[in-house]
Scaffold this motif. Sequence first.
Motif, PDB file in Angstrom:
ATOM      1  N   SER A 145      -7.904  -7.072   4.633  1.00 18.83           N
ATOM      2  CA  SER A 145      -6.861  -8.106   4.640  1.00 18.83           C
ATOM      3  C   SER A 145      -7.429  -9.471   5.044  1.00 18.83           C
ATOM      4  CB  SER A 145      -5.714  -7.737   5.578  1.00 18.83           C
ATOM      5  OG  SER A 145      -4.920  -6.743   4.982  1.00 18.83           O
TER       6      SER A 145
ATOM      7  N   ALA B 224       0.833  -1.205   0.000  1.00 16.49           N
ATOM      8  CA  ALA B 224       0.000   0.000   0.000  1.00 16.49           C
ATOM      9  C   ALA B 224       0.865   1.251   0.000  1.00 16.49           C
ATOM     10  CB  ALA B 224      -0.895  -0.001   1.238  1.00 16.49           C
TER      11      ALA B 224
ATOM     12  N   ARG C 292     -11.696  -4.795  -1.763  1.00 17.74           N
ATOM     13  CA  ARG C 292     -12.379  -3.821  -0.907  1.00 17.74           C
ATOM     14  C   ARG C 292     -13.899  -3.896  -1.113  1.00 17.74           C
ATOM     15  NH1 ARG C 292      -9.341   0.417   1.359  1.00 17.74           N
ATOM     16  NH2 ARG C 292      -7.111   0.188   0.977  1.00 17.74           N
TER      17      ARG C 292
ATOM     18  N   ARG D 175     -10.100 -15.311  -3.297  1.00 13.35           N
ATOM     19  CA  ARG D 175      -9.024 -15.031  -4.258  1.00 13.35           C
ATOM     20  C   ARG D 175      -9.294 -15.753  -5.585  1.00 13.35           C
ATOM     21  NH1 ARG D 175      -5.614 -12.024  -1.877  1.00 13.35           N
ATOM     22  NH2 ARG D 175      -4.418 -11.951  -3.793  1.00 13.35           N
TER      23      ARG D 175
ATOM     24  N   ARG E 186      -0.769   7.837   1.713  1.00 17.13           N
ATOM     25  CA  ARG E 186      -2.100   7.347   2.090  1.00 17.13           C
ATOM     26  C   ARG E 186      -2.853   8.379   2.935  1.00 17.13           C
ATOM     27  NH1 ARG E 186      -4.056   2.016   0.416  1.00 17.13           N
ATOM     28  NH2 ARG E 186      -3.415   2.428  -1.706  1.00 17.13           N
TER      29      ARG E 186
ATOM     30  N   THR F   6      -7.152  -3.974  -8.726  1.00 18.57           N
ATOM     31  CA  THR F   6      -7.722  -5.215  -8.177  1.00 18.57           C
ATOM     32  C   THR F   6      -7.963  -5.105  -6.667  1.00 18.57           C
ATOM     33  OG1 THR F   6      -5.571  -6.294  -7.822  1.00 18.57           O
ATOM     34  CG2 THR F   6      -6.635  -6.635  -9.963  1.00 18.57           C
ATOM     35  N   GLY F   7      -7.232  -4.192  -6.001  1.00 19.87           N
ATOM     36  CA  GLY F   7      -7.484  -3.964  -4.574  1.00 19.87           C
ATOM     37  C   GLY F   7      -8.922  -3.481  -4.365  1.00 19.87           C
TER      38      GLY F   7
ATOM     39  N   GLY G 275      -2.010  -4.769  -8.097  1.00 16.52           N
ATOM     40  CA  GLY G 275      -2.484  -5.451  -6.892  1.00 16.52           C
ATOM     41  C   GLY G 275      -1.333  -5.988  -6.075  1.00 16.52           C
ATOM     42  N   ARG G 276      -1.491  -7.231  -5.591  1.00 12.75           N
ATOM     43  CA  ARG G 276      -0.452  -7.853  -4.762  1.00 12.75           C
ATOM     44  C   ARG G 276       0.096  -9.127  -5.388  1.00 12.75           C
ATOM     45  NH1 ARG G 276      -2.362  -3.955  -2.715  1.00 12.75           N
ATOM     46  NH2 ARG G 276      -2.239  -3.233  -0.561  1.00 12.75           N
TER      47      ARG G 276
HETATM   48  O1   DC Z   1      -4.308  -1.851  -3.041  1.00 14.21           O
HETATM   49  P1   DC Z   1      -5.285  -1.740  -1.872  1.00 14.21           P
HETATM   50  O2   DC Z   1      -4.668  -1.216  -0.628  1.00 14.21           O
HETATM   51  O3   DC Z   1      -6.540  -1.021  -2.218  1.00 14.21           O
HETATM   52  O4   DC Z   1      -5.700  -3.279  -1.589  1.00 14.21           O
HETATM   53  C1   DC Z   1      -6.614  -3.617  -0.586  1.00 14.21           C
HETATM   54  C2   DC Z   1      -6.297  -4.976   0.007  1.00 14.21           C
HETATM   55  O5   DC Z   1      -6.603  -6.006  -0.945  1.00 14.21           O
HETATM   56  C3   DC Z   1      -4.863  -5.188   0.413  1.00 14.21           C
HETATM   57  O6   DC Z   1      -4.722  -5.070   1.820  1.00 14.21           O
HETATM   58  C4   DC Z   1      -4.508  -6.570  -0.035  1.00 14.21           C
HETATM   59  C5   DC Z   1      -5.623  -7.016  -0.921  1.00 14.21           C
HETATM   60  N1   DC Z   1      -5.225  -7.306  -2.302  1.00 14.21           N
HETATM   61  C6   DC Z   1      -4.799  -8.581  -2.575  1.00 14.21           C
HETATM   62  O7   DC Z   1      -4.700  -9.401  -1.671  1.00 14.21           O
HETATM   63  N2   DC Z   1      -4.524  -8.935  -3.862  1.00 14.21           N
HETATM   64  C7   DC Z   1      -4.618  -8.033  -4.850  1.00 14.21           C
HETATM   65  N3   DC Z   1      -4.333  -8.411  -6.108  1.00 14.21           N
HETATM   66  C8   DC Z   1      -5.006  -6.706  -4.576  1.00 14.21           C
HETATM   67  C9   DC Z   1      -5.296  -6.370  -3.280  1.00 14.21           C
END
Ligand code: DC
Length: 221
Positions: free
Chosen positions: A104, A21, A48, A113, A162, A43-44, A134-135
């Motif tokens: 989370s 983040a 959310r 997922r 943030r 994708t976050g 994303g992650r």
């Molecule tokens: O990017 P963000 O902070 O808006 O994402 C929100 C939450 O979503 C973050 O804490 C982890 C999760 N996330 C994830 O696990 N996989 C992704 N591809 C995108 C976000």
Amino acid sequence: MSGPTEPMGEGVRVIAIDGPAGSGKSTVARRLAERLGLEYLDTGAMYRSVAFAAMAREIDLADAEAIVELARTSDIQIDDTTVVVDGVDATTQIRGPEVTRSVSTVAAISGVREVLRVRQRAWAVERGGGVLEGRDIGTVVFPDAELKVYLSASVSVRAERRAGEVSALDYETVAADLAARDAADSTRQHDPLTQAPDAVHIDTTDLTVDQVVDELIARLG
Ligand code: DC
């Protein structure tokens, strides 16, 4: 980690951007997409949105089965400016403290997922590609993306960014939330945040958005 992806097919141009983040993913992904004439997916915002739907329906976050069902059935519409979940404009609330604190937990559920991964792949294939951030985009969703990017930045700069986005929150609160979320996202069992071995790593702490985007465009050749 999850199983292999389906082959992407000819002409599907995917750029994967991952990182914690506040590392600059959204801003960089948006601008890169503009420059390349591609669409952009946060994708976050999908994770959310599921957390928002759970909150709206008062579903217990410990009830993983119910949350997966919600992910499967919720209508999530994300465009450049708005996020609509089951017909309700959730643009502001998905960035609020309640969703930020619970997301989370939602993102750690493997069934959630799986459902969102399928949607993310379909989104890109329908458009002939795109920039996704994303992650786990470069590690799991599109491991054969044309370019994989891992962005990082110092914790203090990430928290400042943030805090600047969410005016109702002070720096200390944002920094604490960020540290907790980093830890949860990086240590969870399913698809934790990690850098793909073949990702380009850029530390954005002292860089402008354009400097990062220029570097990525140069990498694309
Ligand atoms: O990017 P963000 O902070 O808006 O994402 C929100 C939450 O979503 C973050 O804490 C982890 C999760 N996330 C994830 O696990 N996989 C992704 N591809 C995108 C976000």
